[in-house]
Design a protein around this motif. Structure first.
Motif, PDB file in Angstrom:
ATOM      1  N   ALA A  74       0.815  -1.217   0.000  1.00  0.00           N
ATOM      2  CA  ALA A  74       0.000   0.000   0.000  1.00  0.00           C
ATOM      3  C   ALA A  74       0.849   1.268   0.000  1.00  0.00           C
ATOM      4  N   THR A  75       2.043   1.178   0.578  1.00  0.00           N
ATOM      5  CA  THR A  75       2.927   2.348   0.642  1.00  0.00           C
ATOM      6  C   THR A  75       4.037   2.301  -0.400  1.00  0.00           C
ATOM      7  N   LYS A  76       4.067   1.231  -1.201  1.00  0.00           N
ATOM      8  CA  LYS A  76       5.086   1.026  -2.235  1.00  0.00           C
ATOM      9  C   LYS A  76       6.499   1.128  -1.650  1.00  0.00           C
ATOM     10  N   THR A  77       6.702   0.410  -0.537  1.00  0.00           N
ATOM     11  CA  THR A  77       7.996   0.483   0.153  1.00  0.00           C
ATOM     12  C   THR A  77       8.614  -0.899   0.350  1.00  0.00           C
ATOM     13  N   GLY A  78       8.539  -1.724  -0.645  1.00  0.00           N
ATOM     14  CA  GLY A  78       9.228  -2.998  -0.561  1.00  0.00           C
ATOM     15  C   GLY A  78       8.344  -4.173  -0.214  1.00  0.00           C
ATOM     16  N   ASP A  79       9.015  -5.279   0.074  1.00  0.00           N
ATOM     17  CA  ASP A  79       8.359  -6.549   0.340  1.00  0.00           C
ATOM     18  C   ASP A  79       8.792  -7.040   1.714  1.00  0.00           C
ATOM     19  N   ILE A  80       8.280  -8.187   2.101  1.00  0.00           N
ATOM     20  CA  ILE A  80       8.572  -8.723   3.428  1.00  0.00           C
ATOM     21  C   ILE A  80      10.065  -8.951   3.643  1.00  0.00           C
TER      22      ILE A  80
END
Length: 181
Positions: A74-80
């Motif tokens: 949702a924040t377009k800040t990477g993955d797990i």
């Protein structure tokens, strides 16, 4: 008094503006079961269940992992993998990462969490219904929101042969975020 047509147009414009300000994200996390491992979901440990996630990533809490993945999307800040590297320690509690995820992913962008909806899917499962309120409380506290913004439900998938044979556990999460409000 406002003309009825003007009122309808104004309501439509407000609704469209708000729709553009909302971000909705979906994520899922699955871990196969292994005997002798501890099962933890949304920070709640199930002591009387003989299986747990077969993973090296923290405690394998699929609920906390799916929440972080949805926030990242949702924040377009990477993955797990950006937030939960393989640490080789199963004692690390994933739910404890939620406050820092709020500070790192949500607050800098001026976002507000609207709703967190969690579905836990498991073929062979421990009794979870009585622990759902505690799971909701843990999620709400971790994200700094009211518990009425969190909904956790459990599906055993009874009668569905594909999921009844499932040898693991999955969490599916939908998160809504609002910007600029």
């Amino acid at each position: 008094m406002m003309d009825e047509q003007i009122k309808k147009e104004l309501i439509r414009e407000v609704a469209l503006t708000l729709a553009k300000k909302q971000r909705i994200s979906w994520a899922s996390d699955f871990h196969a079961f292994a005997d002798g491992r501890q099962l933890t979901l949304a920070g709640v440990t199930f002591e009387n269940f003989p299986k747990g996630p077969n993973t090296r990533r923290t405690d394998g809490d699929v609920v906390a992992h799916a929440i972080v993945m949805a926030l990242g999307a949702a924040t377009k800040t990477g993955d797990i993998d950006d937030w939960f590297p393989d640490v080789g320690e199963t004692g690390v509690k994933s739910i404890e990462y939620l406050p820092s995820m709020r500070k790192r992913l949500i607050e800098p962008k001026g976002l507000i969490i609207g709703q967190v909806d969690v579905t836990i899917i498991c073929g062979d499962q421990p009794r979870m219904k009585k622990k759902v309120p505690l799971m909701e409380q843990n999620i709400a506290e971790g994200l700094g929101i009211d518990v009425d913004q969190v909904h956790v439900k459990v599906s055993s998938m009874d009668g569905n042969d594909e999921f009844a044979r499932l040898e693991g556990i999955e969490a599916r999460v939908i998160i809504s975020l609002w910007e600029g409000l």
